[in-house]
Write a protein that holds these residues in place. Structure first.
Motif, PDB file in Angstrom:
ATOM      1  N   VAL A  88      63.296 -13.475  16.209  1.00  0.00           N
ATOM      2  CA  VAL A  88      62.572 -12.929  17.352  1.00  0.00           C
ATOM      3  C   VAL A  88      61.313 -12.258  16.836  1.00  0.00           C
ATOM      4  O   VAL A  88      61.359 -11.475  15.897  1.00  0.00           O
ATOM      5  CB  VAL A  88      63.438 -11.910  18.130  1.00  0.00           C
ATOM      6  N   GLU A  89      60.186 -12.610  17.442  1.00  0.00           N
ATOM      7  CA  GLU A  89      58.909 -12.025  17.039  1.00  0.00           C
ATOM      8  C   GLU A  89      58.234 -11.372  18.240  1.00  0.00           C
ATOM      9  O   GLU A  89      58.389 -11.814  19.374  1.00  0.00           O
ATOM     10  CB  GLU A  89      57.988 -13.092  16.451  1.00  0.00           C
ATOM     11  N   TYR A  90      57.488 -10.319  17.932  1.00  0.00           N
ATOM     12  CA  TYR A  90      56.760  -9.572  18.957  1.00  0.00           C
ATOM     13  C   TYR A  90      55.276  -9.608  18.634  1.00  0.00           C
ATOM     14  O   TYR A  90      54.881  -9.443  17.485  1.00  0.00           O
ATOM     15  CB  TYR A  90      57.239  -8.118  18.998  1.00  0.00           C
ATOM     16  N   GLU A  91      54.472  -9.809  19.676  1.00  0.00           N
ATOM     17  CA  GLU A  91      53.022  -9.794  19.506  1.00  0.00           C
ATOM     18  C   GLU A  91      52.380  -9.234  20.764  1.00  0.00           C
ATOM     19  O   GLU A  91      52.997  -9.218  21.831  1.00  0.00           O
ATOM     20  CB  GLU A  91      52.491 -11.186  19.202  1.00  0.00           C
ATOM     21  N   LEU A  92      51.156  -8.780  20.627  1.00  0.00           N
ATOM     22  CA  LEU A  92      50.444  -8.241  21.776  1.00  0.00           C
ATOM     23  C   LEU A  92      49.922  -9.362  22.662  1.00  0.00           C
ATOM     24  O   LEU A  92      49.530 -10.415  22.170  1.00  0.00           O
ATOM     25  CB  LEU A  92      49.270  -7.373  21.326  1.00  0.00           C
ATOM     26  N   THR A  93      49.893  -9.096  23.946  1.00  0.00           N
ATOM     27  CA  THR A  93      49.290 -10.034  24.888  1.00  0.00           C
ATOM     28  C   THR A  93      47.779  -9.775  24.920  1.00  0.00           C
ATOM     29  O   THR A  93      47.298  -8.771  24.375  1.00  0.00           O
ATOM     30  CB  THR A  93      49.867  -9.828  26.302  1.00  0.00           C
ATOM     31  N   GLU A  94      47.052 -10.647  25.569  1.00  0.00           N
ATOM     32  CA  GLU A  94      45.597 -10.459  25.708  1.00  0.00           C
ATOM     33  C   GLU A  94      45.298  -9.135  26.400  1.00  0.00           C
ATOM     34  O   GLU A  94      44.363  -8.430  26.029  1.00  0.00           O
ATOM     35  CB  GLU A  94      44.971 -11.624  26.488  1.00  0.00           C
ATOM     36  N   MET A  95      46.113  -8.797  27.399  1.00  0.00           N
ATOM     37  CA  MET A  95      45.913  -7.544  28.122  1.00  0.00           C
ATOM     38  C   MET A  95      46.029  -6.347  27.172  1.00  0.00           C
ATOM     39  O   MET A  95      45.220  -5.421  27.225  1.00  0.00           O
ATOM     40  CB  MET A  95      46.932  -7.418  29.260  1.00  0.00           C
ATOM     41  N   ALA A  96      47.003  -6.365  26.294  1.00  0.00           N
ATOM     42  CA  ALA A  96      47.196  -5.259  25.349  1.00  0.00           C
ATOM     43  C   ALA A  96      46.072  -5.210  24.319  1.00  0.00           C
ATOM     44  O   ALA A  96      45.678  -4.120  23.886  1.00  0.00           O
ATOM     45  CB  ALA A  96      48.546  -5.384  24.654  1.00  0.00           C
ATOM     46  N   LEU A  97      45.571  -6.358  23.920  1.00  0.00           N
ATOM     47  CA  LEU A  97      44.489  -6.387  22.930  1.00  0.00           C
ATOM     48  C   LEU A  97      43.227  -5.702  23.452  1.00  0.00           C
ATOM     49  O   LEU A  97      42.415  -5.220  22.674  1.00  0.00           O
ATOM     50  CB  LEU A  97      44.196  -7.824  22.499  1.00  0.00           C
ATOM     51  N   GLU A  98      43.086  -5.632  24.770  1.00  0.00           N
ATOM     52  CA  GLU A  98      41.933  -4.945  25.366  1.00  0.00           C
ATOM     53  C   GLU A  98      41.957  -3.448  25.075  1.00  0.00           C
ATOM     54  O   GLU A  98      40.938  -2.777  25.177  1.00  0.00           O
ATOM     55  CB  GLU A  98      41.897  -5.168  26.881  1.00  0.00           C
ATOM     56  N   PHE A  99      43.122  -2.907  24.714  1.00  0.00           N
ATOM     57  CA  PHE A  99      43.220  -1.490  24.387  1.00  0.00           C
ATOM     58  C   PHE A  99      42.592  -1.169  23.033  1.00  0.00           C
ATOM     59  O   PHE A  99      42.328   0.003  22.745  1.00  0.00           O
ATOM     60  CB  PHE A  99      44.689  -1.028  24.360  1.00  0.00           C
ATOM     61  N   GLY A 100      42.348  -2.148  22.179  1.00  0.00           N
ATOM     62  CA  GLY A 100      41.825  -1.913  20.834  1.00  0.00           C
ATOM     63  C   GLY A 100      40.647  -0.961  20.773  1.00  0.00           C
ATOM     64  O   GLY A 100      40.711   0.090  20.119  1.00  0.00           O
ATOM     65  N   PRO A 101      39.539  -1.269  21.461  1.00  0.00           N
ATOM     66  CA  PRO A 101      38.380  -0.367  21.418  1.00  0.00           C
ATOM     67  C   PRO A 101      38.665   1.008  22.035  1.00  0.00           C
ATOM     68  O   PRO A 101      38.144   2.023  21.580  1.00  0.00           O
ATOM     69  CB  PRO A 101      37.317  -1.104  22.240  1.00  0.00           C
ATOM     70  N   ILE A 102      39.526   1.034  23.034  1.00  0.00           N
ATOM     71  CA  ILE A 102      39.878   2.305  23.680  1.00  0.00           C
ATOM     72  C   ILE A 102      40.643   3.179  22.692  1.00  0.00           C
ATOM     73  O   ILE A 102      40.364   4.371  22.553  1.00  0.00           O
ATOM     74  CB  ILE A 102      40.706   2.045  24.956  1.00  0.00           C
ATOM     75  N   PHE A 103      41.618   2.593  21.991  1.00  0.00           N
ATOM     76  CA  PHE A 103      42.392   3.337  20.998  1.00  0.00           C
ATOM     77  C   PHE A 103      41.500   3.825  19.867  1.00  0.00           C
ATOM     78  O   PHE A 103      41.695   4.918  19.347  1.00  0.00           O
ATOM     79  CB  PHE A 103      43.538   2.497  20.447  1.00  0.00           C
ATOM     80  N   LYS A 104      40.528   3.007  19.472  1.00  0.00           N
ATOM     81  CA  LYS A 104      39.608   3.415  18.398  1.00  0.00           C
ATOM     82  C   LYS A 104      38.834   4.660  18.830  1.00  0.00           C
ATOM     83  O   LYS A 104      38.728   5.616  18.069  1.00  0.00           O
ATOM     84  CB  LYS A 104      38.660   2.274  18.041  1.00  0.00           C
ATOM     85  N   GLN A 105      38.334   4.652  20.055  1.00  0.00           N
ATOM     86  CA  GLN A 105      37.602   5.816  20.567  1.00  0.00           C
ATOM     87  C   GLN A 105      38.507   7.039  20.684  1.00  0.00           C
ATOM     88  O   GLN A 105      38.108   8.147  20.341  1.00  0.00           O
ATOM     89  CB  GLN A 105      36.978   5.508  21.933  1.00  0.00           C
TER      90      GLN A 105
END
Length: 121
Positions: A88-105
Motif C-alpha cells: 500500500v502506497e500513499y501519495e498527495l493528490t493534485e489538490m494537496a500539492l497546491e498547499f506547497g507554496p502556502i506551507f512554505k510561506q
C-alpha cells in the motif's frame, strides 16, 4: 464511526465552518499531524511503514486515522497493489500539492515569529 445528531451543536458549527473558505481550508489540514504527514508525502510516495519511521512520535493508530481522513478529504491517494503481502502506497493528490507554496510561506512566517514568541516568555 459514530453518527452525529443532525441538530447537535457540533453539526450546526460544522455547517457554518464550511461557509468560510479560509476556515474550510484550515479545517482540512488542521490537527496535530496532518501538515506533518502532507510534508512527508510532498517529496515522494511512501508506504505506511516508511511514514511511521519518519514520524516515530505518532502512534500507528493515529497515523492510520489521519491518512484515512486525508484520503476522505481528497488530499491523499492510497494505492493497493495486488501482491503478497499487499503493498500500500500513499501519495498527495493534485489538490494537496497546491498547499506547497502556502506551507512554505507559513514555515517562513513561523521561523520569523517563533523566536520572537520564545524570547518574550
Amino acid at each position: 464511526m459514530a453518527t452525529r445528531k443532525e441538530n447537535s451543536t457540533y453539526s450546526s458549527n460544522e455547517k457554518w465552518i464550511i461557509e468560510c473558505d479560509l476556515t474550510y481550508a484550515v479545517n482540512k489540514i488542521g490537527g496535530r499531524w496532518k501538515i506533518l504527514i502532507i510534508s512527508k508525502l510532498e517529496s515522494k510516495v511512501h508506504r505506511f511503514s516508511e511514514l511511521k519511521k519518519e514520524l516515530p512520535f505518532i502512534t500507528e493508530r493515529m497515523l492510520a486515522l489521519q491518512l484515512r481522513a486525508l484520503e476522505k478529504d481528497g488530499l491523499v491517494k492510497r494505492t493497493i497493489y495486488a501482491e503478497i503481502p499487499p503493498r500500500v502506497e500513499y501519495e498527495l493528490t493534485e489538490m494537496a500539492l497546491e498547499f506547497g507554496p502556502i506551507f512554505k510561506q507559513l514555515s517562513i512566517w513561523g521561523g520569523k515569529h517563533r523566536s520572537d514568541t520564545n524570547s518574550s516568555s
